[in-house]
Design a protein around this motif. Structure first.
Motif, PDB file in Angstrom:
ATOM      1  N   PHE A 190     -28.259  -0.647  46.767  1.00 23.35           N
ATOM      2  CA  PHE A 190     -28.802  -0.951  48.087  1.00 23.35           C
ATOM      3  C   PHE A 190     -30.314  -1.156  48.010  1.00 23.35           C
ATOM      4  CE2 PHE A 190     -24.933   1.236  49.779  1.00 23.35           C
ATOM      5  CZ  PHE A 190     -24.498   0.216  50.596  1.00 23.35           C
ATOM      6  N   VAL A 191     -30.945  -0.434  47.086  1.00 26.59           N
ATOM      7  CA  VAL A 191     -32.393  -0.516  46.945  1.00 26.59           C
ATOM      8  C   VAL A 191     -32.776  -1.564  45.907  1.00 26.59           C
ATOM      9  CG1 VAL A 191     -34.484   0.766  46.359  1.00 26.59           C
ATOM     10  CG2 VAL A 191     -32.622   1.910  47.584  1.00 26.59           C
ATOM     11  N   ALA A 192     -32.146  -1.500  44.726  1.00 29.16           N
ATOM     12  CA  ALA A 192     -32.515  -2.380  43.622  1.00 29.16           C
ATOM     13  C   ALA A 192     -31.918  -3.773  43.755  1.00 29.16           C
ATOM     14  CB  ALA A 192     -32.105  -1.760  42.290  1.00 29.16           C
ATOM     15  N   GLN A 193     -30.748  -3.894  44.400  1.00 22.96           N
ATOM     16  CA  GLN A 193     -30.041  -5.151  44.657  1.00 22.96           C
ATOM     17  C   GLN A 193     -29.510  -5.832  43.396  1.00 22.96           C
ATOM     18  OE1 GLN A 193     -32.119  -7.798  47.272  1.00 22.96           O
ATOM     19  NE2 GLN A 193     -32.607  -6.195  48.739  1.00 22.96           N
ATOM     20  N   ASP A 194     -30.278  -5.874  42.331  1.00 23.91           N
ATOM     21  CA  ASP A 194     -29.822  -6.523  41.095  1.00 23.91           C
ATOM     22  C   ASP A 194     -29.798  -5.489  39.982  1.00 23.91           C
ATOM     23  OD1 ASP A 194     -28.954  -8.409  39.331  1.00 23.91           O
ATOM     24  OD2 ASP A 194     -30.914  -9.318  38.991  1.00 23.91           O
ATOM     25  N   ALA A 195     -28.928  -4.464  40.143  1.00 20.80           N
ATOM     26  CA  ALA A 195     -28.934  -3.347  39.205  1.00 20.80           C
ATOM     27  C   ALA A 195     -27.558  -3.074  38.623  1.00 20.80           C
ATOM     28  CB  ALA A 195     -29.467  -2.097  39.892  1.00 20.80           C
ATOM     29  N   SER A 196     -26.690  -4.076  38.616  1.00 16.92           N
ATOM     30  CA  SER A 196     -25.337  -3.848  38.104  1.00 16.92           C
ATOM     31  C   SER A 196     -25.364  -3.457  36.632  1.00 16.92           C
ATOM     32  CB  SER A 196     -24.468  -5.092  38.303  1.00 16.92           C
ATOM     33  OG  SER A 196     -25.019  -6.211  37.626  1.00 16.92           O
ATOM     34  N   GLN A 197     -26.298  -4.050  35.869  1.00 15.31           N
ATOM     35  CA  GLN A 197     -26.364  -3.721  34.447  1.00 15.31           C
ATOM     36  C   GLN A 197     -26.897  -2.311  34.219  1.00 15.31           C
ATOM     37  OE1 GLN A 197     -24.884  -5.578  32.192  1.00 15.31           O
ATOM     38  NE2 GLN A 197     -24.384  -6.924  33.913  1.00 15.31           N
ATOM     39  N   VAL A 198     -27.771  -1.860  35.117  1.00 14.49           N
ATOM     40  CA  VAL A 198     -28.238  -0.477  35.035  1.00 14.49           C
ATOM     41  C   VAL A 198     -27.067   0.462  35.289  1.00 14.49           C
ATOM     42  CG1 VAL A 198     -29.771   1.253  36.033  1.00 14.49           C
ATOM     43  CG2 VAL A 198     -30.566  -1.101  35.744  1.00 14.49           C
ATOM     44  N   GLN A 199     -26.268   0.147  36.305  1.00 19.39           N
ATOM     45  CA  GLN A 199     -25.097   0.964  36.601  1.00 19.39           C
ATOM     46  C   GLN A 199     -24.126   0.954  35.431  1.00 19.39           C
ATOM     47  OE1 GLN A 199     -23.151   0.069  40.319  1.00 19.39           O
ATOM     48  NE2 GLN A 199     -21.198   0.914  39.648  1.00 19.39           N
ATOM     49  N   ASN A 200     -23.902  -0.224  34.831  1.00 18.34           N
ATOM     50  CA  ASN A 200     -22.966  -0.323  33.709  1.00 18.34           C
ATOM     51  C   ASN A 200     -23.440   0.465  32.489  1.00 18.34           C
ATOM     52  OD1 ASN A 200     -21.313  -1.982  35.194  1.00 18.34           O
ATOM     53  ND2 ASN A 200     -22.100  -3.883  34.328  1.00 18.34           N
ATOM     54  N   SER A 201     -24.742   0.621  32.347  1.00 21.80           N
ATOM     55  CA  SER A 201     -25.248   1.380  31.199  1.00 21.80           C
ATOM     56  C   SER A 201     -24.842   2.849  31.287  1.00 21.80           C
ATOM     57  CB  SER A 201     -26.774   1.256  31.118  1.00 21.80           C
ATOM     58  OG  SER A 201     -27.397   1.916  32.203  1.00 21.80           O
ATOM     59  N   PHE A 202     -24.648   3.346  32.517  1.00 19.31           N
ATOM     60  CA  PHE A 202     -24.229   4.738  32.699  1.00 19.31           C
ATOM     61  C   PHE A 202     -22.709   4.884  32.747  1.00 19.31           C
ATOM     62  CE2 PHE A 202     -28.562   4.815  34.420  1.00 19.31           C
ATOM     63  CZ  PHE A 202     -29.068   5.926  33.790  1.00 19.31           C
ATOM     64  N   THR A 203     -22.004   3.840  33.183  1.00 18.23           N
ATOM     65  CA  THR A 203     -20.546   3.916  33.291  1.00 18.23           C
ATOM     66  C   THR A 203     -19.896   3.494  31.980  1.00 18.23           C
ATOM     67  OG1 THR A 203     -20.571   1.717  34.339  1.00 18.23           O
ATOM     68  CG2 THR A 203     -20.501   3.650  35.768  1.00 18.23           C
ATOM     69  N   TYR A 204     -19.987   2.212  31.649  1.00 17.70           N
ATOM     70  CA  TYR A 204     -19.408   1.736  30.393  1.00 17.70           C
ATOM     71  C   TYR A 204     -20.132   2.344  29.190  1.00 17.70           C
ATOM     72  CZ  TYR A 204     -16.822  -1.726  33.102  1.00 17.70           C
ATOM     73  OH  TYR A 204     -15.970  -2.323  33.985  1.00 17.70           O
TER      74      TYR A 204
END
Length: 286
Positions: A190-204
Motif C-alpha cells: 500500500f505504501v511502496a506500491q512496487d514491492a512485490s519482489q521485496v515481498q517475494n524475497s521474504f516468502t519464496y
C-alpha cells in the motif's frame, strides 16, 4: 446513557466474528469461480499442475546433486535435509495456494483496480487473496509431501506420541507464519506500491532458506530469522527437536513447541499492519 462495557465488548466481538464469516464466504465464492474456470480445460490444468510440481522438484534435485559430492551438508545427512525441505515446502505450498495472489496487490494499487474491490460488499483481504486462485499450486504441496515422506522412510527417528503430533502441527503452524508474511508484505505494498519482489524475497526466499540446515548459515542470520522475522519456527526449531538435534543458538528445548503461538501472534500483527495499510490507501495517484 453509556452502554455497559461487557455489552460493548460482546458487540465488538460479534461484529468481528461476522466479518470473519463474511470474509471466508467471499473467499470461498471467488476461489470457487476460479476453480470452475480452471477445470473447464482439464488437460491444461493437469499440465500446469505437473509443471508446478516439476519446477518445485528442481530445488530438491539441486540438493541431491550436492549430496552426490558430499556425505553431509552442515553436519546433516540427505534424509535430515529432506525432512527440513519437505516441511518447509509443504507449509509454504499451503500458504501459496491460499494467498499466492497477494504479491499482485502493488499492481492493483498502481493501476487503480483496487478501487473496484473497495466498493464490493466483501472484505478486501478475502478478495485480494482469492483473486486468480491457482489450483495448479497443488503441485508444490504434493512435491513437498513426497519429499517429506521419503525423509520419514529413510530416517531412524525415535518416535514418541508428542513427536507424531508435532508433524501436522508443524505444517499448519508453518503455513500460518508464512500467511502472516504474505499479508504483511501486501500491507507494505500500500505504501511502496512496487514491492512485490521485496515481498517475494521474504516468502519464496524464506522457504528456500529453511530448506537447508541452520548450521550452514552465519549465526547472525539464524538470530534474525529466530527473533526478528520468526521463520525458524516454521521448521528449524520444531524439526530439530524431532530429529534430536541441538539448535545452533542453544535455546531451551521448550521453544520447539511454540510454533502455534508464534503463528497466532504473527497473524495478529499482520492483521494490524493490513488494516493500517488499507486505511492509508487514497486511491491511484496518491
Amino acid at each position: 446513557m453509556e452502554a455497559p462495557r461487557p455489552a460493548v465488548e460482546g458487540s465488538r466481538r460479534g461484529a468481528q466474528a461476522s466479518r470473519l464469516v463474511d470474509g471466508l464466504r467471499a473467499y470461498r465464492l471467488i476461489a470457487g469461480m476460479w476453480i470452475r474456470s480452471t477445470m473447464t480445460y482439464r488437460a491444461s490444468f493437469a499440465m500446469t499442475v505437473f509443471s508446478n510440481f516439476a519446477g518445485s522438484a528442481l530445488d530438491f534435485v539441486t540438493i541431491m546433486l550436492m549430496f552426490s559430492r558430499v556425505d553431509e551438508l552442515g553436519g546433516y545427512s540427505l534424509g535430515e535435509v529432506a525432512f527440513l525441505y519437505g516441511l518447509s515446502t509443504a507449509s509454504f505450498g499451503l500458504t501459496d495456494l491460499a494467498l499466492g495472489s497477494m504479491d499482485r496487490l502493488g499492481l492493483r494499487v498502481r493501476d487503480g483496480t483496487l478501487d473496484t474491490l473497495l466498493v464490493r460488499p466483501a472484505p478486501v483481504l478475502a478478495q485480494v487473496a482469492a483473486d486468480r486462485f491457482a489450483l495448479r499450486r497443488l503441485g508444490r504441496i504434493t512435491q513437498g509431501l513426497l519429499v517429506l515422506g521419503y525423509a520419514l522412510v529413510v530416517l531412524d527417528i525415535a518416535w514418541t506420541p508428542l513427536k507424531v503430533l508435532m508433524m501436522p502441527v508443524m505444517v499448519v503452524s508453518g503455513a500460518g507464519i508464512f500467511a502472516a508474511v504474505f499479508v504483511a508484505g501486501g500491507a507494505f505494498q500500500f505504501v511502496a506500491q512496487d514491492a512485490s519482489q521485496v515481498q517475494n524475497s521474504f516468502t519464496y526466499g524464506g522457504t528456500t532458506l529453511l530448506q537447508y540446515p541452520p548450521t550452514v548459515f552465519a549465526k547472525d542470520l539464524v538470530r534474525g530469522v529466530t527473533f526478528v522475522l520468526p521463520l525458524a519456527f516454521v521448521n528449524w526449531l520444531p524439526a530439530l527437536y524431532v530429529l534430536g538435534r541441538p539448535y545452533p543458538l542453544d535455546l531451551p528445548e521448550w521453544v520447539a513447541f511454540l510454533p502455534p503461538l508464534v503463528a497466532v501472534g504473527c497473524c495478529a500483527l499482520a492483521g494490524v499492519a493490513w488494516r493500517a495499510g488499507l486505511r492509508s490507501y487514497r486511491s491511484t495517484g496518491s
